[in-house]
Design a protein around this motif. Sequence first.
Motif, PDB file in Angstrom:
ATOM      1  N   SER A   3      -6.771 -21.699  84.590  1.00  0.00           N
ATOM      2  CA  SER A   3      -6.110 -20.665  85.407  1.00  0.00           C
ATOM      3  C   SER A   3      -7.120 -20.155  86.418  1.00  0.00           C
ATOM      4  N   GLY A   4      -6.661 -19.275  87.291  1.00  0.00           N
ATOM      5  CA  GLY A   4      -7.572 -18.696  88.273  1.00  0.00           C
ATOM      6  C   GLY A   4      -8.662 -17.871  87.623  1.00  0.00           C
ATOM      7  N   HIS A   5      -8.367 -17.301  86.425  1.00  0.00           N
ATOM      8  CA  HIS A   5      -9.349 -16.457  85.735  1.00  0.00           C
ATOM      9  C   HIS A   5     -10.479 -17.273  85.095  1.00  0.00           C
ATOM     10  N   LYS A   6     -10.135 -18.529  84.634  1.00  0.00           N
ATOM     11  CA  LYS A   6     -11.098 -19.384  83.944  1.00  0.00           C
ATOM     12  C   LYS A   6     -11.785 -18.666  82.784  1.00  0.00           C
ATOM     13  N   TYR A   7     -10.985 -17.920  81.979  1.00  0.00           N
ATOM     14  CA  TYR A   7     -11.541 -17.251  80.802  1.00  0.00           C
ATOM     15  C   TYR A   7     -12.199 -18.278  79.868  1.00  0.00           C
ATOM     16  N   LYS A   8     -13.287 -17.899  79.214  1.00  0.00           N
ATOM     17  CA  LYS A   8     -14.064 -18.823  78.381  1.00  0.00           C
ATOM     18  C   LYS A   8     -14.205 -18.313  76.947  1.00  0.00           C
ATOM     19  N   VAL A   9     -14.199 -19.266  76.035  1.00  0.00           N
ATOM     20  CA  VAL A   9     -14.533 -19.001  74.630  1.00  0.00           C
ATOM     21  C   VAL A   9     -15.606 -20.011  74.240  1.00  0.00           C
ATOM     22  N   SER A  10     -16.728 -19.549  73.733  1.00  0.00           N
ATOM     23  CA  SER A  10     -17.828 -20.434  73.332  1.00  0.00           C
ATOM     24  C   SER A  10     -18.085 -20.307  71.834  1.00  0.00           C
ATOM     25  N   PHE A  11     -18.251 -21.438  71.174  1.00  0.00           N
ATOM     26  CA  PHE A  11     -18.640 -21.383  69.757  1.00  0.00           C
ATOM     27  C   PHE A  11     -19.529 -22.572  69.428  1.00  0.00           C
ATOM     28  N   ASN A  12     -20.326 -22.407  68.378  1.00  0.00           N
ATOM     29  CA  ASN A  12     -21.237 -23.462  67.934  1.00  0.00           C
ATOM     30  C   ASN A  12     -20.634 -24.208  66.755  1.00  0.00           C
ATOM     31  N   PHE A  13     -20.774 -25.525  66.809  1.00  0.00           N
ATOM     32  CA  PHE A  13     -20.256 -26.419  65.773  1.00  0.00           C
ATOM     33  C   PHE A  13     -21.473 -27.125  65.180  1.00  0.00           C
ATOM     34  N   ILE A  14     -21.959 -26.661  64.006  1.00  0.00           N
ATOM     35  CA  ILE A  14     -23.157 -27.233  63.369  1.00  0.00           C
ATOM     36  C   ILE A  14     -22.747 -27.843  62.030  1.00  0.00           C
TER      37      ILE A  14
END
Length: 512
Positions: free
Chosen positions: A436-447
């Motif tokens: 979308s225009g907002h480009k909201y982000k969610v970041s998480f680590n996968f270990i």
Amino acid sequence: MSNNSSRYSSTLYISTSMYKTLFLFLTLLFSCNLLISQNFTARIIDKNTNAPIPFAAIQLDKNTGVISNEEGVFTLHLENNTKVNLTISCLGYASKTLSTQDIAKNNFIINLDEAINQLDEVYLSSTIPNADAIIANANLNLKVNYLTNLIKHNIFYRESAYVDFKSLDFEIEKASHVKKSQLTNANNSLDSLTNVIMNNRLVEFTDFMGDLHVRDKDSAKLTVDKATKLIDASKDFSIESIQKKSQNIILEYLDKTKSYKIKSGLFKIEDSLSLKQVEQEFKNRDSINKYPISYLKDSSQGLLKDSQFYDESFLSKILNRDLYKYTFENVTYYNNELVYIITFKPRKSKAKFTGKLYISDETYAVLKADYAYAQGRRGSKFNLKLLIGVKYVENLKKGTIIFKKNDKNIYQPYYINEESGSYFYVNRPIKFIENSGHKYKVSFNFIIEGNMRNKKEVLLTKNQDINADSFNTTKEEDEIPYELLKKYDATIWENNEVLEPLEEMKQFSSSE
């Protein structure tokens, strides 16, 4: 009154006697019928130690036979035979021929005697056979003893895969435009997934039967008659599956009307993924049940290559006197044929294995090879923890290769198994970027960290010569369907020469 009573008593006695006779007859008839029309399963053990004898050849006739598994167990499907003779032979043991009735009377146990060591009788002088000379003769006779090109092998293949996890860590680190309560719920769901995975392990079994058409060491085609997969889908904890499960949990707490681009570091994983798409894939999961033919061919052909002799092949390296040291250990017998037992170990650092070779005194053919990593040796490894968050070490490899002589006095591989294991570590940062225009982000680590173990086996039941035209006209599919099983079903393979499963596989059942 007493006469009537006497007649009644006599009639009762005769009826009871007839009933007992009839019951005994029906019992024997039923038992014989079981022997005739059903699978015949027995176990082979060492007469002195009662230890199971693996990889013994059980021959029903000239063209039909099976091999005992690691627990010494085998199964044959018998039809229209009231009494069948089986010949059991195994390296190091005296061959024995028994009827199925005799085996049944002994509680379906077959005892084999060790072959008597007659080394002193065979070699009356004080000269012990020279190991290097035996290996040299084996190399000289390779072209006479083995034929590897333009052959069609009828095969039964089994693969058993296991994954055990040491540690897992999934946690959302950053989330723009996500409520705190949703973030907490998402992390709680990820914690629940972690607990489920850590308290279980992945176990998966693949079976298939077909023909491997071999033109040469580099070119083969696989045609598959039947394939099955035995797995508990609720415990599918492959690295790819775990990543998908964690991604799906996060999608549950994001805007369900949007799609997302998924990136791992600099690499794009998905361009446009939505919860709706995931749900549709889940609905279609049961209808997808297909194996890529390339995977099945690479696995089975890889085992076959291990049993072949060509420049730089696995067995050719084992027979390379520049790479390995050889020691004469003893002699044994196989079908009344004298067999040398030669041990080998690395001579140079690039040699990795130790084990035993069983070599015919008459033809100098390698009849059997047992191998495993020598102490301190390892397979492929790489450590890119700091650069891309990945580490891999192959720390287990062992196997057995058994050959069988055909009517043309050519030795062909009969049974091959290989077990491999490795340590793995993956630290993968994942980003969800809203399309979308907002480009909201969610970041998480996968270990994720753990150990994988994989066992592959192939039984080559028959082989025949083919020509180049036959190979060229053989059609190989891109993928083949398989039957997804919740528990092992022996009836699928009735009337076929297959590998008897271990008890672990027989007892396996899916919770789904």
